[in-house]
Design an enzyme around this catalytic site. Structure first.
Site, short mmCIF file in Angstrom:
data_model
loop_
_atom_site.label_atom_id
_atom_site.label_comp_id
_atom_site.label_asym_id
_atom_site.label_seq_id
_atom_site.Cartn_x
_atom_site.Cartn_y
_atom_site.Cartn_z
N HIS A 33 -2.43 -1.27 -4.22
CA HIS A 33 -3.89 -1.30 -4.34
C HIS A 33 -4.41 0.12 -4.27
O HIS A 33 -3.64 1.07 -4.13
CB HIS A 33 -4.54 -2.19 -3.27
N SER A 46 0.83 -1.19 0.00
CA SER A 46 0.00 0.00 0.00
C SER A 46 0.87 1.26 0.00
O SER A 46 1.68 1.45 -0.91
CB SER A 46 -0.94 -0.04 1.21
#
Length: 207
Positions: A136, A111
């Site tokens: 993501h 992330s």
């Protein structure tokens, strides 16, 4: 995420930070291991990316720039990700300061951790062979009046577009590919992260 009060007992990890003792002309001097490595221009970004941790990393980056603006800084990352705003404060400082910031993934960079990994100086972004990298889209959940939920939803879409645009710049991937690949959790092994452009090389052994 929960936080302890300031007067809480120190954690076991805090109590077990190794100390390094050095001999100087004035006698012995001791450092905790992280402070000693900071003298070598090494910064650790470990755990959840949140405001307190981000402030510490930013302060170390600015300090090392003031010490020597022409010498590289090494940022070691082992993080599951976290707050976008906290992560962006680190990212913007990395881009702002004069020294090149070389990033190294050890363990995981997921992330926001992966975003910061990719944001290192071109040609100086590395991953250790058994590390994992994951990209993501931003996560969010809101409660309240419908108009407030709509405002926050629009803000998430704005942040998503900004992060995808920057990730496309750092990886060399087309924006459309980034948008597709970040739609769900996208895990990569070390070699895959190199091929994708998130990092420049896998570090197997120090030269």
């Amino acid at each position: 995420m929960s936080y302890q009060e300031n007067n809480a007992m120190p954690s076991i990890m805090d109590a077990l930070v190794p100390m390094v003792v050095e001999q100087t002309s004035r006698g012995e001097r001791s450092y905790d291991i992280y402070s000693r490595l900071l003298k070598e221009r090494v910064i650790f970004l470990t755990g959840q990316v949140e405001d307190h941790m981000a402030n510490l990393v930013v302060a170390q980056l600015l300090f090392l720039e003031s010490e020597n603006p022409d010498k590289d800084i090494f940022l070691y990352i082992n993080s599951p990700g976290g707050s976008v705003t906290a992560g962006m404060s680190i990212y913007d400082t990395m881009q702002f300061i004069k020294p090149n910031v070389s990033t190294v993934c050890m363990g995981q960079a997921c992330s926001m951790g992966a975003f910061l990994l990719a944001g290192g100086a071109p040609g100086k972004r590395y991953v250790l062979p058994n590390s994992r990298v994951m990209i993501h889209q931003p996560l969010g959940g809101f409660q309240g009046q419908a108009s407030d939920i709509q405002i926050h939803a629009q803000e998430i879409l704005t942040i998503k577009k900004k992060l995808n645009t920057l990730l496309a710049e750092h990886t060399g991937q087309p924006l459309e590919v980034i948008e597709k690949d970040t739609d769900r959790d996208n895990f990569m092994a070390a070699d895959d992260a190199v091929k994708y452009g998130l990092v420049d090389a896998v570090l197997n052994k120090r030269d």
